[in-house]
Enzyme design. Structure first.
Site, PDB file in Angstrom:
ATOM      1  CG  ASP A 193      45.831  21.639  87.817  1.00 38.98           C
ATOM      2  OD1 ASP A 193      45.186  21.231  86.834  1.00 38.98           O
ATOM      3  OD2 ASP A 193      46.867  22.320  87.728  1.00 38.98           O
ATOM      4  CE  LYS A 234      49.217  19.614  79.832  1.00 38.03           C
ATOM      5  NZ  LYS A 234      49.521  19.947  81.200  1.00 38.03           N
ATOM      6  CE1 TYR A 291      54.164  25.234  84.911  1.00 43.77           C
ATOM      7  CE2 TYR A 291      52.647  23.872  83.651  1.00 43.77           C
ATOM      8  CZ  TYR A 291      53.405  25.018  83.776  1.00 43.77           C
ATOM      9  OH  TYR A 291      53.405  25.943  82.757  1.00 43.77           O
TER      10      TYR A 291
HETATM   11  C1  LIG Z   1      49.875  21.342  81.656  1.00 44.78           C
HETATM   12  C2  LIG Z   1      49.315  21.660  82.981  1.00 44.78           C
HETATM   13  C3  LIG Z   1      48.778  22.924  83.267  1.00 44.78           C
HETATM   14  C4  LIG Z   1      48.844  24.056  82.283  1.00 44.78           C
HETATM   15  O1  LIG Z   1      48.121  23.820  81.138  1.00 44.78           O
HETATM   16  P1  LIG Z   1      48.498  24.636  79.788  1.00 44.78           P
HETATM   17  O2  LIG Z   1      47.441  24.210  78.834  1.00 44.78           O
HETATM   18  O3  LIG Z   1      49.869  24.198  79.421  1.00 44.78           O
HETATM   19  O4  LIG Z   1      48.425  26.070  80.125  1.00 44.78           O
HETATM   20  C5  LIG Z   1      48.177  23.117  84.487  1.00 44.78           C
HETATM   21  N1  LIG Z   1      48.122  22.136  85.400  1.00 44.78           N
HETATM   22  C6  LIG Z   1      48.630  20.913  85.177  1.00 44.78           C
HETATM   23  C7  LIG Z   1      48.506  19.847  86.207  1.00 44.78           C
HETATM   24  C8  LIG Z   1      49.272  20.645  83.972  1.00 44.78           C
HETATM   25  O5  LIG Z   1      49.827  19.447  83.762  1.00 44.78           O
END
Ligand SMILES: *Cc1c(COP(=O)(O)O)cnc(C)c1O
Length: 431
Positions: free
Chosen positions: A236, A264, A141
């Protein structure tokens, strides 16, 4: 105030009663709990019930909830005004912190969420390479931007629409899908799309299809394949950054990425994201270069204050990483022991302080094996754990986050609840 009353009101005015689908209990049944406040390793719902929390706001609360130093920084910053739309000292400090901690990053741009960070990193990779296609992995994701909502993980996976309505063919065509831990699947895509792939994006530890560890050497092979084909590697690190270790996955696995995205954790609970890369790449970002990306609230002073406080504590107290890993190992061992005694087949995946219990007898190494999990059993487990005061993410395909505020006693209580829950499950099921 009652959870169920709030939920009824919420359902009338918000889709599914929530502002993010992962918060709904759609995957496990029942009604979500509404949170009033949180402190350390515990959260409290509006009915005053206490839970040991392993969601930790989906990762950011690595120091636990309502950390006094972070709270104090936020209050102080708020006293000076909430937003100026002009440069501040805290933005400089934050950028200096990130570039000094994370290898290979000379410059960063702050944004407001992980989604924005990834969306911008992809635009940047396309700008740098002059190519259009992106390779991503099934079950990973990367936020909800159009080009990344193809075969996505987390809520998209849990709620069975990893391909979203409203994402046009053109977007989907530019996202090429590889299998996690399978370098051949990546090679094939490069072969079939010669000179067209701008970047490969990956969660260095997949944490949105449950937790899936990269097999030994996989990330290094990926970097080599990218280099060979003139594509950029995007890590990511929205979950892994400042969590696997202070410097994140690049240090943990000793593999360099070309662009790194954060979210985060770097906001300490405030809405923040960031992307960074070596100077040559970042110089393409406006106003220095021709890749446009902007944000009215980006680098928001309150968010920067929270982020700086959290990252500074992590930097100064790196023993935290050993502590949270030890606690996570206790969980891993405990779950395995209990399940073995009860003869319930599970697979516990753990990397550093990220833990996931899959209800399957398969070894979970990619999306296909993750999907062999018995999500009905997980739903039962989730509900029983919640009744016993343990808050897990309400879906099989998510991680448990251990924080520095968790204690051995918390872990022991959690395992006692797991033993009770799994014993009840055992009584009702044939294995
Ligand atoms: C949560 C998440 C996102 C998206 O971040 P948001 O702040 O919810 O937009 C992108 N990449 C990873 C790996 C994530 O866990």
């Amino acid at each position: 105030m009652m959870n169920s009353n709030l939920y009824k009101r919420a359902l009338k005015v918000m889709p599914g009663g929530v502002n993010s689908p992962v918060r709904s209990f759609k995957a496990v049944g029942g009604e979500p709990v509404f949170i009033k406040r949180a402190e350390g390793s515990k959260i409290y719902d509006v009915e005053g019930r206490e839970y040991i929390d392993y969601v930790c706001s989906w990762g950011p609360m690595i120091l636990g909830h309502n950390h006094p130093e972070i709270a104090k920084s936020v209050m102080e910053a708020a006293g000076n005004g909430l937003s100026f739309g002009a440069p501040t000292e805290n933005e400089v400090i934050m950028a200096e912190l990130i570039t000094s901690i994370v290898p290979g990053i000379d410059m960063v741009r702050m944004v407001n969420s992980g989604t924005e960070a990834v969306m911008s990193a992809i635009r940047l990779a396309r700008a740098f390479t002059g190519r259009g296609k992106i390779i991503k992995f099934e079950g990973c994701y990367h936020g909800h931007s159009d080009s990344m909502l193809v075969k996505a993980g987390s809520g998209a996976l849990t709620l069975s629409h990893p391909d979203s309505l409203g994402v046009t063919e053109e977007f989907a065509r530019n996202a090429l899908i590889a299998d996690y831990n399978d370098i051949e699947s990546v090679n094939r895509l490069f072969e079939q799309n010669k000179g067209e792939v701008a970047a490969v994006i990956i969660e260095p530890v997949a944490a949105n299809m449950g937790v899936v560890c990269p097999r030994k050497g996989f990330l290094a092979e990926l970097k080599a394949v990218c280099d060979k084909n003139g594509a950029l590697l995007i890590f990511d690190e929205v979950i892994t950054g400042f969590r696997l270790s202070l410097s994140g996955a690049q240090e943990y696995f000793n593999v360099k990425a070309d662009i790194v995205t954060f979210g985060k954790i770097i906001g300490g609970g405030m809405p923040v994201g960031a992307y960074g890369a070596r100077r040559e790449i970042m110089e393409l970002v406006a106003p220095l270069g021709g890749m446009y990306q902007a944000g009215t609230l980006s680098g928001n002073p309150i968010a920067m204050a929270a982020g700086i406080a959290q990252l500074t504590i992590l930097k100064e107290q790196q023993e935290i990483y050993e502590k949270i890993e030890k606690l996570a190992i206790m969980l891993e061992k405990g779950f395995n022991e209990i399940a073995e005694q009860l003869e319930i087949p599970i697979c516990v995946n753990r990397v550093a302080s990220l833990v996931c219990v899959f209800f399957t007898k398969e070894a979970v190494v990619d999306f296909k094996t993750a999907k062999t999990s018995n999500t009905k059993l997980f739903a039962k487990f989730f509900k029983l754990m919640l009744e016993n005061g343990i808050n897990l993410a309400p879906a099989q395909f998510e991680a448990m986050f251990v924080s520095a505020a968790h204690s051995k006693e918390d872990i022991e209580k959690t395992l006692a609840a797991a033993r009770k829950s799994l014993s009840l499950i055992k009584e009702g099921e044939d294995f």
